[in-house]
Design a protein around this motif. Structure first.
Motif, mmCIF file in Angstrom:
data_model
loop_
_atom_site.group_PDB
_atom_site.id
_atom_site.type_symbol
_atom_site.label_atom_id
_atom_site.label_comp_id
_atom_site.label_asym_id
_atom_site.label_seq_id
_atom_site.Cartn_x
_atom_site.Cartn_y
_atom_site.Cartn_z
ATOM 1 N N ILE A 279 3.908 9.952 -4.240
ATOM 2 C CA ILE A 279 2.794 10.166 -5.164
ATOM 3 C C ILE A 279 2.053 11.443 -4.802
ATOM 4 C CG2 ILE A 279 0.561 9.244 -5.877
ATOM 5 C CD1 ILE A 279 1.700 6.487 -5.740
ATOM 6 N N LEU A 280 1.827 11.669 -3.512
ATOM 7 C CA LEU A 280 1.148 12.891 -3.093
ATOM 8 C C LEU A 280 1.956 14.129 -3.469
ATOM 9 C CD1 LEU A 280 -0.118 11.778 0.445
ATOM 10 C CD2 LEU A 280 -1.383 11.817 -1.717
ATOM 11 N N GLU B 12 3.344 6.384 -9.531
ATOM 12 C CA GLU B 12 2.347 5.370 -9.218
ATOM 13 C C GLU B 12 2.839 3.973 -9.584
ATOM 14 O OE1 GLU B 12 -1.067 6.652 -11.342
ATOM 15 O OE2 GLU B 12 -1.668 8.159 -9.841
ATOM 16 N N GLU B 13 3.479 3.836 -10.740
ATOM 17 C CA GLU B 13 4.006 2.538 -11.123
ATOM 18 C C GLU B 13 5.175 2.130 -10.218
ATOM 19 O OE1 GLU B 13 2.592 0.562 -13.039
ATOM 20 O OE2 GLU B 13 1.135 1.894 -14.000
ATOM 21 N N SER B 14 5.956 3.102 -9.773
ATOM 22 C CA SER B 14 7.041 2.787 -8.837
ATOM 23 C C SER B 14 6.470 2.281 -7.517
ATOM 24 C CB SER B 14 7.908 4.025 -8.605
ATOM 25 O OG SER B 14 8.531 4.444 -9.806
ATOM 26 N N ARG B 15 5.356 2.856 -7.089
ATOM 27 C CA ARG B 15 4.721 2.357 -5.866
ATOM 28 C C ARG B 15 4.219 0.935 -6.067
ATOM 29 N NH1 ARG B 15 -0.191 1.526 -3.752
ATOM 30 N NH2 ARG B 15 -0.474 1.848 -1.510
ATOM 31 N N HIS B 16 3.650 0.647 -7.239
ATOM 32 C CA HIS B 16 3.225 -0.723 -7.514
ATOM 33 C C HIS B 16 4.416 -1.678 -7.491
ATOM 34 C CE1 HIS B 16 -0.523 0.971 -9.782
ATOM 35 N NE2 HIS B 16 -0.655 1.012 -8.469
ATOM 36 N N VAL C 151 1.372 -6.100 6.017
ATOM 37 C CA VAL C 151 2.555 -5.580 5.332
ATOM 38 C C VAL C 151 2.175 -4.430 4.409
ATOM 39 C CG1 VAL C 151 4.328 -6.152 3.636
ATOM 40 C CG2 VAL C 151 3.877 -7.719 5.522
ATOM 41 N N LEU C 152 1.105 -4.589 3.645
ATOM 42 C CA LEU C 152 0.691 -3.532 2.724
ATOM 43 C C LEU C 152 0.228 -2.276 3.461
ATOM 44 C CD1 LEU C 152 -1.280 -5.590 0.047
ATOM 45 C CD2 LEU C 152 1.024 -4.662 -0.131
ATOM 46 N N GLN C 153 -0.252 -2.438 4.676
ATOM 47 C CA GLN C 153 -0.775 -1.301 5.422
ATOM 48 C C GLN C 153 0.299 -0.576 6.221
ATOM 49 O OE1 GLN C 153 -3.984 -2.349 8.033
ATOM 50 N NE2 GLN C 153 -4.382 -0.225 8.677
ATOM 51 N N LYS D 8 4.782 3.287 2.367
ATOM 52 C CA LYS D 8 4.355 4.613 2.817
ATOM 53 C C LYS D 8 5.208 5.707 2.180
ATOM 54 C CE LYS D 8 2.383 3.299 7.294
ATOM 55 N NZ LYS D 8 2.448 3.501 8.760
ATOM 56 N N LYS D 9 6.491 5.449 2.037
ATOM 57 C CA LYS D 9 7.367 6.433 1.398
ATOM 58 C C LYS D 9 6.977 6.629 -0.064
ATOM 59 C CE LYS D 9 12.230 7.242 0.236
ATOM 60 N NZ LYS D 9 13.615 6.696 0.331
ATOM 61 N N ALA D 10 6.705 5.527 -0.780
ATOM 62 C CA ALA D 10 6.288 5.642 -2.174
ATOM 63 C C ALA D 10 4.943 6.343 -2.297
ATOM 64 C CB ALA D 10 6.227 4.253 -2.817
#
Length: 338
Positions: A103-104, A182-186, A89-91, A97-99
């Motif tokens: 970040i990029l 980054e925190e939103s991705r977390h 799931v994490l991969q 992937k969108k989050a």
């Protein structure tokens, strides 16, 4: 006849020295003026308690600060299949992937904001070739021509003196935006992970329920055969036979609903893992249930709320907006460019 000329302008050294001193003085005072309010955490209007209301007195004293939870907190279940599912799931999850792509994007904006504070240097080159006749007398091969090649090379440079801190504020706001991303991705990763684990445990629970219902149906059928034989011999009444048939019918009616719920949970888990939604028959589950987990320590401090990534993301966004106030104020003053 060919003539090549190459010229580079040479201003007087005194002018270069004076310009360098002026530029150095301006650079030294750059960043000294940072307009805008300084960020302060908002006042909630109430005092955060050190521990939960119903925690024992000894618990908050013996455990004043709770250690940081591990990143792979699902390892406490000691289930290799669950660990593999979460890793998939994490991969492959599309929301994560969108989050990550976000970040990029914001990281590139940070580099762009940092680059605005550096000198801008360019390179320009020009080559010209001219040919024109010389005199009016024509020789055997025609008139004599003079060919001239002119080559020029210049290195223009520009630098904006950040006297009012506008560029510094812009870079600071970009860094806060990066922290927020980054925190939103977390937050997305934790939400997706929790949902995947919940679905995995739900699937195991449904598989166990299906197994219990199937065993119950088998037992009810055996019981119905016994009751039917006793009824044929006149040992029981018709009510006992109808009761046995109704119990069997109720158990058989539960089985399609459980299988439908199992298929729905399997499809939802497949979507979280980035796979095409498919269903599979119920697996054979062991008789022992989930292992006993470690108890949650009592008296957890309210500081746990500040560890939530969504709260950290909101605070980073608030700092970014506060910094942009100073950037907007600095934009009202004249810009000095060299």
């Amino acid at each position: 006849m060919t003539r090549i000329s190459f010229s580079v302008p040479r201003p007087p050294y005194s002018r270069i020295l004076l310009g360098s001193l002026v530029g150095l003085c301006l650079v030294l005072i750059t960043g000294c003026l940072n307009l805008g309010p300084k960020y302060q955490q908002p006042d909630l209007g109430y005092e955060i308690p050190p521990s939960y209301q119903h925690a024992s007195a000894g618990a908050s004293t013996a455990n004043p600060v709770t250690p940081e939870p591990p990143d792979r907190w699902w390892l406490v279940f000691h289930n290799p299949d669950l660990n593999q599912t979460v890793d998939q799931v994490l991969q492959h999850n599309l929301d994560i992937k969108k989050a990550t792509a976000r970040i990029l994007e914001v990281r590139a904006q940070v580099v762009q904001a940092r680059g605005a504070r550096l000198p801008e240097v360019g390179l320009e080159a020009q080559i010209q070739r001219q040919s024109q006749p010389v005199g009016v007398t024509a020789g055997p091969t025609g008139p004599t021509r003079l060919t001239t090649n002119i080559d020029s090379l210049s290195i223009p440079a520009a630098f904006e003196v950040d006297l009012w801190g506008r560029l510094a504020r812009a870079e600071e706001a970009a860094r806060d935006d990066l922290l927020q991303s980054e925190e939103s991705r977390h937050t997305v990763a934790q939400t997706v992970t929790a949902e995947a684990i919940s679905l995995y445990l739900q699937i195991e629970s449904l598989e166990r329920q299906i197994k219990i219902v199937e065993d119950s149906i088998k037992s009810y059928r055996d019981s119905l055969r016994v009751v039917n034989r006793r009824y044929e011999r006149g040992l029981v009444s018709i009510l006992d036979l109808r009761q046995a048939r109704r119990t069997l019918a109720q158990a058989e009616a539960r089985l399609p609903s459980l299988r439908q719920d199992l298929g729905t949970a399997q499809q939802q888990l497949a979507v979280l893992a980035g796979r095409y939604p498919q269903t599979s028959p119920a697996r054979e589950q062991p008789e022992d249930y989930y292992q006993q987990l470690d108890p949650v320590p009592p008296g957890l401090p309210s500081e746990l709320l500040r560890r939530r990534p969504d709260i950290k993301a909101s605070e980073a966004g608030l700092r970014a907006q506060n910094t942009r106030v100073g950037e907007a104020l600095a934009a009202r003053f004249p810009r000095i460019s060299l």
